[in-house]
Motif scaffolding. Structure first.
Motif, PDB file in Angstrom:
ATOM      1  N   SER A  57       0.998  -1.135  -0.098  1.00 56.19           N
ATOM      2  CA  SER A  57       0.227  -0.050  -0.099  1.00 56.19           C
ATOM      3  C   SER A  57       0.860   1.341  -0.164  1.00 56.19           C
ATOM      4  N   GLN A  58       0.411   2.277   0.148  1.00 55.31           N
ATOM      5  CA  GLN A  58       0.993   3.601   0.361  1.00 55.31           C
ATOM      6  C   GLN A  58       2.224   3.550   1.313  1.00 55.31           C
ATOM      7  N   GLY A  59       3.286   4.091   0.899  1.00 54.72           N
ATOM      8  CA  GLY A  59       4.486   4.374   1.953  1.00 54.72           C
ATOM      9  C   GLY A  59       5.216   3.121   1.960  1.00 54.72           C
ATOM     10  N   LYS A  60       4.895   1.815   1.310  1.00 55.36           N
ATOM     11  CA  LYS A  60       5.800   0.670   1.538  1.00 55.36           C
ATOM     12  C   LYS A  60       6.973   0.618   0.421  1.00 55.36           C
ATOM     13  N   SER A  61       7.374   1.548  -0.244  1.00 49.88           N
ATOM     14  CA  SER A  61       8.286   1.397  -1.221  1.00 49.88           C
ATOM     15  C   SER A  61       9.677   1.022  -0.757  1.00 49.88           C
ATOM     16  N   ALA A  62      10.100   1.066   0.661  1.00 48.34           N
ATOM     17  CA  ALA A  62      11.156   0.507   0.866  1.00 48.34           C
ATOM     18  C   ALA A  62      11.202  -1.043   1.182  1.00 48.34           C
ATOM     19  N   ILE A  63      10.122  -1.579   1.125  1.00 49.03           N
ATOM     20  CA  ILE A  63      10.229  -3.015   0.905  1.00 49.03           C
ATOM     21  C   ILE A  63      10.557  -3.599  -0.440  1.00 49.03           C
ATOM     22  N   GLU A  64      10.288  -2.592  -1.437  1.00 48.26           N
ATOM     23  CA  GLU A  64      10.501  -2.988  -2.984  1.00 48.26           C
ATOM     24  C   GLU A  64      12.153  -2.769  -2.881  1.00 48.26           C
ATOM     25  N   ASP A  65      12.592  -1.539  -2.343  1.00 50.70           N
ATOM     26  CA  ASP A  65      13.920  -1.427  -2.568  1.00 50.70           C
ATOM     27  C   ASP A  65      14.676  -2.315  -1.927  1.00 50.70           C
ATOM     28  N   HIS A  66      14.262  -2.897  -0.583  1.00 44.62           N
ATOM     29  CA  HIS A  66      15.127  -3.778  -0.018  1.00 44.62           C
ATOM     30  C   HIS A  66      15.445  -4.875  -0.918  1.00 44.62           C
ATOM     31  N   PHE A  67      14.540  -5.634  -1.645  1.00 40.53           N
ATOM     32  CA  PHE A  67      14.827  -6.980  -2.124  1.00 40.53           C
ATOM     33  C   PHE A  67      15.267  -6.408  -3.951  1.00 40.53           C
ATOM     34  N   ASP A  68      15.642  -5.251  -4.202  1.00 39.66           N
ATOM     35  CA  ASP A  68      16.326  -4.803  -5.405  1.00 39.66           C
ATOM     36  C   ASP A  68      18.044  -5.168  -4.993  1.00 39.66           C
ATOM     37  N   ALA A  69      18.890  -5.300  -6.140  1.00 41.29           N
ATOM     38  CA  ALA A  69      20.218  -5.214  -5.844  1.00 41.29           C
ATOM     39  C   ALA A  69      20.436  -3.714  -5.800  1.00 41.29           C
ATOM     40  N   ASN A  70      21.293  -3.347  -4.882  1.00 47.55           N
ATOM     41  CA  ASN A  70      22.067  -1.795  -4.767  1.00 47.55           C
ATOM     42  C   ASN A  70      23.073  -1.945  -5.372  1.00 47.55           C
ATOM     43  N   LEU A  71      23.467  -1.542  -6.800  1.00 48.70           N
ATOM     44  CA  LEU A  71      24.537  -1.811  -7.252  1.00 48.70           C
ATOM     45  C   LEU A  71      25.669  -0.954  -6.872  1.00 48.70           C
ATOM     46  N   ARG A  72      25.198   0.380  -6.544  1.00 43.32           N
ATOM     47  CA  ARG A  72      26.010   1.441  -6.140  1.00 43.32           C
ATOM     48  C   ARG A  72      26.914   0.622  -4.642  1.00 43.32           C
ATOM     49  N   LEU A  73      26.009   0.458  -3.952  1.00 41.98           N
ATOM     50  CA  LEU A  73      26.544  -0.212  -2.518  1.00 41.98           C
ATOM     51  C   LEU A  73      27.385  -1.251  -2.549  1.00 41.98           C
ATOM     52  N   MET A  74      26.899  -2.105  -3.788  1.00 41.94           N
ATOM     53  CA  MET A  74      27.747  -3.285  -3.572  1.00 41.94           C
ATOM     54  C   MET A  74      29.155  -3.043  -4.298  1.00 41.94           C
ATOM     55  N   GLN A  75      29.313  -2.224  -5.345  1.00 45.14           N
ATOM     56  CA  GLN A  75      30.494  -1.872  -5.878  1.00 45.14           C
ATOM     57  C   GLN A  75      31.239  -1.271  -4.862  1.00 45.14           C
ATOM     58  N   GLU A  76      30.785  -0.432  -4.009  1.00 50.96           N
ATOM     59  CA  GLU A  76      31.492   0.147  -2.813  1.00 50.96           C
ATOM     60  C   GLU A  76      32.037  -0.648  -1.933  1.00 50.96           C
ATOM     61  N   LEU A  83      33.964  -8.421   2.170  1.00 46.63           N
ATOM     62  CA  LEU A  83      33.457  -9.306   1.187  1.00 46.63           C
ATOM     63  C   LEU A  83      32.179 -10.003   2.025  1.00 46.63           C
ATOM     64  N   ALA A  84      32.219 -10.039   3.282  1.00 45.12           N
ATOM     65  CA  ALA A  84      31.247 -10.590   4.025  1.00 45.12           C
ATOM     66  C   ALA A  84      29.803  -9.914   3.924  1.00 45.12           C
ATOM     67  N   GLU A  85      30.046  -8.493   4.044  1.00 44.15           N
ATOM     68  CA  GLU A  85      29.048  -7.758   3.853  1.00 44.15           C
ATOM     69  C   GLU A  85      28.322  -7.516   2.408  1.00 44.15           C
ATOM     70  N   LEU A  86      29.178  -7.973   1.344  1.00 45.00           N
ATOM     71  CA  LEU A  86      28.719  -8.029   0.158  1.00 45.00           C
ATOM     72  C   LEU A  86      28.049  -9.367  -0.176  1.00 45.00           C
ATOM     73  N   GLU A  87      28.495 -10.335   0.512  1.00 47.24           N
ATOM     74  CA  GLU A  87      27.706 -11.820   0.259  1.00 47.24           C
ATOM     75  C   GLU A  87      26.239 -11.548   0.941  1.00 47.24           C
ATOM     76  N   LYS A  88      26.277 -10.905   2.384  1.00 45.00           N
ATOM     77  CA  LYS A  88      24.761 -10.730   2.643  1.00 45.00           C
ATOM     78  C   LYS A  88      23.876  -9.946   1.560  1.00 45.00           C
ATOM     79  N   LEU A  89      24.385  -9.015   0.834  1.00 47.95           N
ATOM     80  CA  LEU A  89      23.447  -8.390  -0.155  1.00 47.95           C
ATOM     81  C   LEU A  89      23.032  -9.203  -1.172  1.00 47.95           C
ATOM     82  N   ASP A  91      22.863 -12.490  -1.232  1.00 49.08           N
ATOM     83  CA  ASP A  91      22.116 -13.428  -0.771  1.00 49.08           C
ATOM     84  C   ASP A  91      20.558 -12.814  -0.834  1.00 49.08           C
ATOM     85  N   LEU A  92      20.528 -11.722  -0.559  1.00 47.22           N
ATOM     86  CA  LEU A  92      19.322 -11.277  -0.159  1.00 47.22           C
ATOM     87  C   LEU A  92      18.522 -10.576  -1.644  1.00 47.22           C
ATOM     88  N   SER A  93      18.962 -10.336  -2.570  1.00 52.19           N
ATOM     89  CA  SER A  93      18.289  -9.684  -3.887  1.00 52.19           C
ATOM     90  C   SER A  93      17.826 -10.874  -4.595  1.00 52.19           C
TER      91      SER A  93
END
Ligand code: G1P
Length: 292
Positions: A57-76, A83-89, A91-93
């Motif tokens: 419903s309205q205001g829930k877009s953080a859920i959609e973002d959470h399951f998308d790959a965040n390429l910028r964060l991953m590259q960084e 690497l451990a943190e990268l792996e967590k991301l 696994d998640l997408s």
């Protein structure tokens, strides 16, 4: 029968957690280091599900973002060698096409939320997980249910025994008590949030369901309750005669993360299982217990 699709009704307001949930969905509340909705999706994956339908419903877009790959964060993270943190991301997408988002246009109840997924489900049976209900178990709760469902052909709900003064908060099964102690309960009825003293049993429904596709037809024909909501429980009750209803007494500890007390207890329970946190939590806990 392979059950592939899981529905996550995530359109609720999160009133009990205001102001925390004013601008973040309640399903994004964190238990230790993961939001509730991630626990729910991981549970569905562990049960072999491959498609994840979020009724938002309205205001829930953080859920959609959470399951998308965040390429910028991953590259960084890669650049920094984290690497451990990268792996967590990684696994998640969710993979392309696995996550489907559909809106519940108005807050008309759990049954209505499930009905919103109707046109997205073709299989004979599907799962529903309410992310508020977090279950700590050796074998994840939905996987236990899928194993138990194999030979059933009706609807199945996860159930637990609650104190008599708690039945008013749940869907409650009506069944012949002599089969007490069995993992599968053959229900002859189900009532939503019975008034204290009127509950047919102490077996309460937690937020785990395996439903026949025909549930949608029954949901469509339900009238709204006094609060204007279409209850999933009413459709399950209407289906019992023709399809049956099994209560599955799952193994594990359930936390009602829709309530502050349950959410805080979940943080403690999951925190205690985390080797990095255990000693600190134990120390703080002893200090708190010793203080007035
Ligand atoms: C919903 C269902 C109820 C079930 C409960 C489990 O109620 O309507 O039958 O027992 O989830 O958490 P809610 O807690 O959304 O009011």
């Amino acid at each position: 029968m392979k059950i592939k699709t899981c529905v996550f009704p995530v359109a609720g307001l999160g009133k009990r957690f205001l102001p925390a949930t004013k601008s973040i969905p309640k399903e994004m509340l964190v238990v230790v280091d993961k939001p509730l909705i991630q626990y729910a999706v991981e549970e569905a994956r562990a049960a072999g599900f491959e498609r994840f339908i979020f009724v938002t419903s309205q205001g829930k877009s953080a859920i959609e973002d959470h399951f998308d790959a965040n390429l910028r964060l991953m590259q960084e993270l890669e650049r920094r060698g984290a690497l451990a943190e990268l792996e967590k991301l990684r696994d998640l997408s969710l993979e392309a096409g696995q996550a489907i988002y559909v809106r519940q246009p108005a807050p008309l109840g759990l049954g209505h939320a499930v009905l919103c997924a109707r046109d997205l489900i073709e299989e004979d049976a599907f799962g529903v997980i309410l992310a508020d209900d977090l279950v700590l178990a050796e074998q994840p709760c939905m996987a236990q249910m899928v194993d138990a469902y194999e030979h059933a052909d009706g609807n199945m709900v996860g159930v637990m025994e609650v104190q008599p003064d708690q039945t008013q908060h749940y869907g409650v099964l009506d069944f012949q008590e002599e089969g007490h102690g069995a993992k599968k309960i053959d229900a002859r009825g189900i009532v939503e949030k019975p008034k204290t003293g009127t509950a047919p049993s102490r077996m309460a429904v937690v937020g785990r369901y395996i439903l026949r596709r025909s549930t949608f037809d029954f949901l469509e024909n339900q009238t709204a309750d006094a609060g204007g909501e279409i209850q999933l429980t009413s459709a399950l009750a209407a289906m019992i005669q023709s399809f049956g209803l099994t209560g599955f007494v799952y193994g594990g500890q359930r936390f009602d993360c829709g309530m502050k007390s349950g959410w805080m207890s979940a943080n403690l329970a999951f925190g205690f299982r985390n080797p990095e946190l255990r000693a600190t939590l134990q120390k703080t806990w002893s200090e708190l217990c010793a203080s007035r």
